[in-house]
Design a protein around this motif. Sequence first.
Motif, PDB file in Angstrom:
ATOM      1  N   ASP A 139       0.839  -1.194   0.000  1.00 49.23           N
ATOM      2  CA  ASP A 139       0.000   0.000   0.000  1.00 49.23           C
ATOM      3  C   ASP A 139       0.876   1.247   0.000  1.00 49.23           C
ATOM      4  O   ASP A 139       1.744   1.404   0.875  1.00 49.23           O
ATOM      5  CB  ASP A 139      -0.916  -0.002   1.225  1.00 49.23           C
ATOM      6  CG  ASP A 139      -1.943   1.114   1.165  1.00 49.23           C
ATOM      7  OD1 ASP A 139      -2.928   0.968   0.421  1.00 49.23           O
ATOM      8  OD2 ASP A 139      -1.738   2.134   1.844  1.00 49.23           O
ATOM      9  N   ASP A 140       0.666   2.126  -0.983  1.00 44.15           N
ATOM     10  CA  ASP A 140       1.473   3.343  -1.125  1.00 44.15           C
ATOM     11  C   ASP A 140       1.273   4.305   0.045  1.00 44.15           C
ATOM     12  O   ASP A 140       2.150   5.128   0.337  1.00 44.15           O
ATOM     13  CB  ASP A 140       1.135   4.062  -2.433  1.00 44.15           C
ATOM     14  CG  ASP A 140       1.536   3.244  -3.660  1.00 44.15           C
ATOM     15  OD1 ASP A 140       2.426   2.378  -3.507  1.00 44.15           O
ATOM     16  OD2 ASP A 140       0.962   3.465  -4.738  1.00 44.15           O
ATOM     17  N   LEU A 141       0.116   4.206   0.715  1.00 45.70           N
ATOM     18  CA  LEU A 141      -0.177   5.101   1.839  1.00 45.70           C
ATOM     19  C   LEU A 141       0.216   4.479   3.176  1.00 45.70           C
ATOM     20  O   LEU A 141      -0.117   5.014   4.232  1.00 45.70           O
ATOM     21  CB  LEU A 141      -1.667   5.459   1.845  1.00 45.70           C
ATOM     22  CG  LEU A 141      -2.181   6.147   0.571  1.00 45.70           C
ATOM     23  CD1 LEU A 141      -3.677   6.414   0.681  1.00 45.70           C
ATOM     24  CD2 LEU A 141      -1.421   7.454   0.330  1.00 45.70           C
ATOM     25  N   ASP A 142       0.898   3.346   3.111  1.00 46.83           N
ATOM     26  CA  ASP A 142       1.379   2.658   4.305  1.00 46.83           C
ATOM     27  C   ASP A 142       0.237   2.213   5.225  1.00 46.83           C
ATOM     28  O   ASP A 142       0.392   2.140   6.442  1.00 46.83           O
ATOM     29  CB  ASP A 142       2.366   3.547   5.082  1.00 46.83           C
ATOM     30  CG  ASP A 142       3.298   2.718   5.969  1.00 46.83           C
ATOM     31  OD1 ASP A 142       3.549   1.548   5.622  1.00 46.83           O
ATOM     32  OD2 ASP A 142       3.758   3.243   7.002  1.00 46.83           O
ATOM     33  N   ARG A 143      -0.916   1.909   4.639  1.00 45.40           N
ATOM     34  CA  ARG A 143      -2.024   1.374   5.426  1.00 45.40           C
ATOM     35  C   ARG A 143      -1.843  -0.136   5.589  1.00 45.40           C
ATOM     36  O   ARG A 143      -1.181  -0.772   4.774  1.00 45.40           O
ATOM     37  CB  ARG A 143      -3.355   1.667   4.721  1.00 45.40           C
ATOM     38  CG  ARG A 143      -3.699   3.141   4.618  1.00 45.40           C
ATOM     39  CD  ARG A 143      -4.921   3.359   3.732  1.00 45.40           C
ATOM     40  NE  ARG A 143      -4.651   2.934   2.356  1.00 45.40           N
ATOM     41  CZ  ARG A 143      -5.523   3.094   1.352  1.00 45.40           C
ATOM     42  NH1 ARG A 143      -6.695   3.661   1.582  1.00 45.40           N
ATOM     43  NH2 ARG A 143      -5.206   2.692   0.136  1.00 45.40           N
ATOM     44  N   PRO A 144      -2.420  -0.726   6.634  1.00 40.55           N
ATOM     45  CA  PRO A 144      -2.330  -2.185   6.797  1.00 40.55           C
ATOM     46  C   PRO A 144      -2.916  -2.888   5.581  1.00 40.55           C
ATOM     47  O   PRO A 144      -3.974  -2.496   5.064  1.00 40.55           O
ATOM     48  CB  PRO A 144      -3.181  -2.452   8.044  1.00 40.55           C
ATOM     49  CG  PRO A 144      -3.222  -1.153   8.773  1.00 40.55           C
ATOM     50  CD  PRO A 144      -3.183  -0.082   7.730  1.00 40.55           C
ATOM     51  N   CYS A 145      -2.235  -3.925   5.092  1.00 39.72           N
ATOM     52  CA  CYS A 145      -2.693  -4.629   3.893  1.00 39.72           C
ATOM     53  C   CYS A 145      -2.417  -6.125   4.026  1.00 39.72           C
ATOM     54  O   CYS A 145      -1.714  -6.571   4.945  1.00 39.72           O
ATOM     55  CB  CYS A 145      -2.016  -4.062   2.647  1.00 39.72           C
ATOM     56  SG  CYS A 145      -0.231  -4.302   2.594  1.00 39.72           S
ATOM     57  N   VAL A 146      -2.982  -6.886   3.095  1.00 40.63           N
ATOM     58  CA  VAL A 146      -2.822  -8.340   3.096  1.00 40.63           C
ATOM     59  C   VAL A 146      -1.349  -8.727   3.013  1.00 40.63           C
ATOM     60  O   VAL A 146      -0.905  -9.697   3.638  1.00 40.63           O
ATOM     61  CB  VAL A 146      -3.618  -8.966   1.930  1.00 40.63           C
ATOM     62  CG1 VAL A 146      -3.255 -10.443   1.751  1.00 40.63           C
ATOM     63  CG2 VAL A 146      -5.110  -8.813   2.163  1.00 40.63           C
ATOM     64  N   GLY A 147      -0.567  -7.958   2.259  1.00 35.95           N
ATOM     65  CA  GLY A 147       0.858  -8.251   2.140  1.00 35.95           C
ATOM     66  C   GLY A 147       1.581  -8.257   3.476  1.00 35.95           C
ATOM     67  O   GLY A 147       2.569  -8.982   3.648  1.00 35.95           O
TER      68      GLY A 147
END
Length: 302
Positions: A139-147
């Motif tokens: 995520d470009d916005l540094d939000r929590p993601c599946v990765g």
Amino acid sequence: MTPPARRDGTPDRKRPRPQRGRRPSGEKASDIFVSNAKPARRQHVSADRARQATQSTSGQGVRLQKVLARAGVASRRQAEKLIDDARVEVNGQIVTVQGMRVDPDTAVIRVDGVRIRVNDDMMYFVLNKPRGVQSTMSDDLDRPCVGDIVGEKIAAGQRLFHVGRLDADTEGLLLLTNDGELANRLMHPSYEVTKTYMATVTGEADQKLVTALTTGMDLEDGFAKADKAKIIDAFQGKSLVLVELHEGRTHIVRRLLKEAGFPVERLVRTKIHTVQLGEQTPGAIRALNDSELRSLYKAVGM
């Protein structure tokens, strides 16, 4: 309102485990019962791929009986018996000659008509995506993601990607794989793969909501309806509603329920076709078992 113990609203019925060593009635002791076959990534192969995958008895590749043994179908000696009995098919042709060599990465192999998965590089997982997590691998916005959740597997060189998406506020079952063909078919609307959701909505719903969802309604991007709907519980101004549909449009469940007058407070995807979330906790990841994978392949004609 207290939600049901299981996310999909159904009891966990476990199938009895077959007894080892037992054979169907009338089957001779010399017969081999194939029970460990894994479903394969592709069910069909082009003529060019078939020629590349099947080698001569003296060419390159791996001996067919060895490939069958590695796949867990039978021992190498038993695999030779399967070949002698004309029970093995490679790229659409019955094999009866010992010593054939094949390319395990491209050959289409069946035993008694069951496709065998011989490529161990294919990975298939079920993730219970938590609320607030983006359905992206980064995520470009540094939000929590599946990765972030599967970061160790990515770091280990396993190129995984998610099958479809769940918006950040929606929780539940998300498939992860590196099998592009299966992923594309599961997402393609022509295969009509069903997804099941449990929605907590504002308002005490009744049969009128079920009728509205299954009859359908006009949304801003066209007509839409659920394949199935059921009121699980309704108490103190809220309701728990099961919605099953094969639609893939953005926020389709939320939009249907809002149009019907019951805005969603919480939404959980509990099932894709026959693959269920069950008691899997948020953030937990597990591998698909052979039965689940075989069912998905069958659903999309692979």
